[in-house]
Design a protein around this motif. Sequence first.
Motif, PDB file in Angstrom:
ATOM      1  N   LEU A   1      -9.363   2.745  -3.405  1.00 46.93           N
ATOM      2  CA  LEU A   1      -8.690   3.918  -3.962  1.00 46.93           C
ATOM      3  C   LEU A   1      -7.234   3.966  -3.516  1.00 46.93           C
ATOM      4  CD1 LEU A   1     -11.499   6.608  -3.534  1.00 46.93           C
ATOM      5  CD2 LEU A   1     -10.639   5.703  -5.708  1.00 46.93           C
ATOM      6  N   LEU A   2      -6.992   3.664  -2.254  1.00 45.35           N
ATOM      7  CA  LEU A   2      -5.614   3.623  -1.757  1.00 45.35           C
ATOM      8  C   LEU A   2      -4.809   2.538  -2.464  1.00 45.35           C
ATOM      9  CD1 LEU A   2      -6.139   4.077   2.098  1.00 45.35           C
ATOM     10  CD2 LEU A   2      -5.401   5.796   0.433  1.00 45.35           C
ATOM     11  N   ASP A   3      -5.434   1.394  -2.737  1.00 43.94           N
ATOM     12  CA  ASP A   3      -4.751   0.311  -3.448  1.00 43.94           C
ATOM     13  C   ASP A   3      -4.327   0.736  -4.851  1.00 43.94           C
ATOM     14  OD1 ASP A   3      -5.009  -1.357  -1.271  1.00 43.94           O
ATOM     15  OD2 ASP A   3      -6.730  -2.462  -2.082  1.00 43.94           O
ATOM     16  N   ARG A   4      -5.044   1.690  -5.418  1.00 45.74           N
ATOM     17  CA  ARG A   4      -4.691   2.213  -6.750  1.00 45.74           C
ATOM     18  C   ARG A   4      -3.791   3.440  -6.644  1.00 45.74           C
ATOM     19  NH1 ARG A   4      -9.443   1.183 -11.102  1.00 45.74           N
ATOM     20  NH2 ARG A   4     -10.160  -0.784 -10.245  1.00 45.74           N
ATOM     21  N   GLN A   5      -3.212   3.639  -5.477  1.00 42.43           N
ATOM     22  CA  GLN A   5      -2.266   4.727  -5.213  1.00 42.43           C
ATOM     23  C   GLN A   5      -2.906   6.118  -5.275  1.00 42.43           C
ATOM     24  OE1 GLN A   5       0.671   3.457  -4.171  1.00 42.43           O
ATOM     25  NE2 GLN A   5      -0.305   1.516  -4.639  1.00 42.43           N
ATOM     26  N   LEU A   6      -4.223   6.198  -5.109  1.00 38.09           N
ATOM     27  CA  LEU A   6      -4.918   7.485  -5.053  1.00 38.09           C
ATOM     28  C   LEU A   6      -5.076   7.886  -3.588  1.00 38.09           C
ATOM     29  CD1 LEU A   6      -7.621   6.793  -7.762  1.00 38.09           C
ATOM     30  CD2 LEU A   6      -5.626   8.279  -7.982  1.00 38.09           C
TER      31      LEU A   6
END
Length: 93
Positions: free
Chosen positions: A82-87
Amino acid sequence: MEKQKTQTQQEEELATLEDSGCSLILHNDDYHTFDYVIKALMDICRHTYEQAQQCSILVHYRGRCTVKTGSYSDLLPMHTALLDRQLTSEIER
């Protein structure tokens, strides 16, 4: 006749139970569309479309939503994805 559990076995079982009580929390932001968040939840958390849609609505109106529960080790790769998708997400114990 049942064997008595050793102190170590009891502690390991308790640690496992406590570890499975983690929650993956998704936070609201003003940058991503509903479709983007829904797709991410389907891809990463293996939600159905309906589950992902409901979570995205809750995130939008409440500011955050528990999107998955489980052990820390199971949730960590999802959190990272999720962090990798900027979330914005976090794991709460």
